[in-house]
Write a protein that holds these residues in place. Structure first.
Motif, mmCIF file in Angstrom:
data_model
loop_
_atom_site.group_PDB
_atom_site.id
_atom_site.type_symbol
_atom_site.label_atom_id
_atom_site.label_comp_id
_atom_site.label_asym_id
_atom_site.label_seq_id
_atom_site.Cartn_x
_atom_site.Cartn_y
_atom_site.Cartn_z
ATOM 1 N N ALA A 73 0.829 -1.205 0.000
ATOM 2 C CA ALA A 73 0.000 0.000 0.000
ATOM 3 C C ALA A 73 0.860 1.250 0.000
ATOM 4 N N LEU A 74 1.907 1.237 0.795
ATOM 5 C CA LEU A 74 2.792 2.387 0.901
ATOM 6 C C LEU A 74 3.393 2.768 -0.442
ATOM 7 N N HIS A 75 3.705 1.787 -1.258
ATOM 8 C CA HIS A 75 4.376 2.064 -2.530
ATOM 9 C C HIS A 75 3.431 2.067 -3.726
ATOM 10 N N MET A 100 9.329 2.910 7.441
ATOM 11 C CA MET A 100 8.123 3.049 6.628
ATOM 12 C C MET A 100 7.627 4.495 6.642
ATOM 13 N N THR A 101 7.770 5.142 7.793
ATOM 14 C CA THR A 101 7.365 6.537 7.888
ATOM 15 C C THR A 101 8.219 7.414 6.982
ATOM 16 N N ARG A 102 9.517 7.159 6.965
ATOM 17 C CA ARG A 102 10.402 7.915 6.070
ATOM 18 C C ARG A 102 9.977 7.727 4.612
ATOM 19 N N ALA A 103 9.635 6.497 4.261
ATOM 20 C CA ALA A 103 9.187 6.234 2.893
ATOM 21 C C ALA A 103 7.867 6.936 2.602
ATOM 22 N N ALA A 104 6.967 6.946 3.594
ATOM 23 C CA ALA A 104 5.673 7.605 3.407
ATOM 24 C C ALA A 104 5.849 9.108 3.211
ATOM 25 N N ILE A 105 6.752 9.703 3.977
ATOM 26 C CA ILE A 105 7.029 11.134 3.811
ATOM 27 C C ILE A 105 7.609 11.398 2.428
ATOM 28 N N LYS A 108 4.962 11.371 -0.038
ATOM 29 C CA LYS A 108 3.912 12.362 0.214
ATOM 30 C C LYS A 108 2.561 11.720 0.551
ATOM 31 N N ILE A 109 2.617 10.579 1.234
ATOM 32 C CA ILE A 109 1.386 9.952 1.721
ATOM 33 C C ILE A 109 0.776 10.852 2.796
ATOM 34 N N GLY A 110 -0.547 10.877 2.880
ATOM 35 C CA GLY A 110 -1.218 11.816 3.775
ATOM 36 C C GLY A 110 -1.284 11.400 5.220
ATOM 37 N N GLY A 111 -1.122 10.117 5.518
ATOM 38 C CA GLY A 111 -1.188 9.664 6.906
ATOM 39 C C GLY A 111 -1.551 8.196 6.987
ATOM 40 N N GLY A 128 6.415 14.712 12.012
ATOM 41 C CA GLY A 128 5.349 15.465 11.371
ATOM 42 C C GLY A 128 4.396 14.608 10.563
ATOM 43 N N PHE A 129 4.717 13.319 10.393
ATOM 44 C CA PHE A 129 3.826 12.429 9.649
ATOM 45 C C PHE A 129 2.730 11.946 10.591
ATOM 46 N N PRO A 130 1.456 12.140 10.238
ATOM 47 C CA PRO A 130 0.372 11.794 11.152
ATOM 48 C C PRO A 130 0.054 10.303 11.169
ATOM 49 N N VAL A 131 0.167 9.723 12.350
ATOM 50 C CA VAL A 131 -0.167 8.316 12.558
ATOM 51 C C VAL A 131 -1.176 8.215 13.692
ATOM 52 N N PHE A 132 -2.281 7.528 13.429
ATOM 53 C CA PHE A 132 -3.294 7.227 14.430
ATOM 54 C C PHE A 132 -3.274 5.713 14.617
ATOM 55 N N ALA A 133 -3.107 5.237 15.866
ATOM 56 C CA ALA A 133 -2.957 3.798 16.104
ATOM 57 C C ALA A 133 -3.551 3.421 17.451
ATOM 58 N N ARG A 134 -3.656 2.117 17.676
ATOM 59 C CA ARG A 134 -4.134 1.604 18.966
ATOM 60 C C ARG A 134 -3.110 1.814 20.068
ATOM 61 N N GLY A 135 -1.836 1.770 19.699
ATOM 62 C CA GLY A 135 -0.780 1.895 20.681
ATOM 63 C C GLY A 135 0.557 1.561 20.060
ATOM 64 N N THR A 136 1.519 1.239 20.899
ATOM 65 C CA THR A 136 2.869 0.959 20.428
ATOM 66 C C THR A 136 3.335 -0.403 20.927
ATOM 67 N N CYS A 137 4.212 -1.017 20.155
ATOM 68 C CA CYS A 137 4.805 -2.304 20.516
ATOM 69 C C CYS A 137 6.163 -2.393 19.842
#
Length: 224
Positions: A73-75, A100-105, A108-111, A128-137
């Motif tokens: 999806a990212l690519h 993956m975040t670096r690649a998304a930036i 120019k993926i929106g989030g 600065g890349f917006p991520v909404f998630a359940r939590g971290t692991c």
């Protein structure tokens, strides 16, 4: 393992220009105008206060402990798209991280909206890349598959279809179905105008809303 990305052709039903008309619409306002439906549950939160997303959904269904289709999806997503992923209730692996975040930036993926866990959260929060998630692991995940893209997925107890509009901010994540977006937009814009008038009245010393006396009368009648 290599992929032919041609099978992930996006073909969004809405244009970027149309989606941008929702730029000033918050998740609470859109939710009010859509009959208080389609707001994701509060368990999915931004990694940092102030994150905001607006874009067309690219949907991903993942098996537990696997992020292969997130990479696909990212690519294949278009600039501005929001990747919306279901991890099959996996809470034991971080399927998204710094690389993956670096690649998304870069693309120019929106989030990202992730019904699951991410990692490298400190770096992501400061990126600065917006991520909404359940939590971290901290634990990573496999890259084996299977998985699916551009199909209806459940995210935060809301069904998200490929191409739906995603509005995310500190108050939550609202899903605007692509098929209803054109009808909903003027309702939202009208509510923005009416709330500006209401704010002006409050600031001018008239804080009581016009609907309140009638609501009190009905309450008193039902309690008699």
């Amino acid at each position: 393992m290599s992929f032919d990305f041609s099978y992930t052709d996006i073909n969004h039903p809405l244009t970027i220009e149309f989606v941008e008309k929702f730029r000033d619409i918050t998740s609470p306002l859109a939710n009010d105008c859509y009959g208080r439906r389609n707001i994701m549950d509060a368990g999915i939160k931004p990694l940092r206060h102030g994150m905001r997303i607006l874009g067309r959904a690219v949907t991903v269904q993942l098996p537990p402990d696997d992020n292969l289709l997130l990479h696909v999806a990212l690519h294949s997503a278009e600039p501005g798209d929001i990747i919306v992923a279901n991890t099959s209730n996996d809470r034991h692996s971080g399927v998204w991280g710094e690389l993956m975040t670096r690649a998304a930036i870069s693309r120019k993926i929106g989030g990202l909206v992730l019904d699951g866990m991410c990692r490298d959260s400190d770096w992501i929060s400061n990126s600065g890349f917006p991520v909404f998630a359940r939590g971290t692991c901290a634990r990573g995940s496999r890259k084996v598959g299977p998985g699916h893209m551009n199909i209806p997925v459940a995210c935060g107890n809301v069904v998200v279809n490929h191409g739906d509009i995603i509005i995310g901010d500190d108050d939550g994540i609202m899903v605007v179905p692509a098929c209803d977006a054109e009808d909903l937009l003027p309702i939202c814009l009208n509510k923005i105008t009416s709330e500006k008038t209401r704010i002006e009245n409050i600031n001018a010393g008239s804080p009581k809303p016009k609907w309140l006396p009638g609501a009190i009368e009905k309450w008193q009648a039902s309690s008699a």
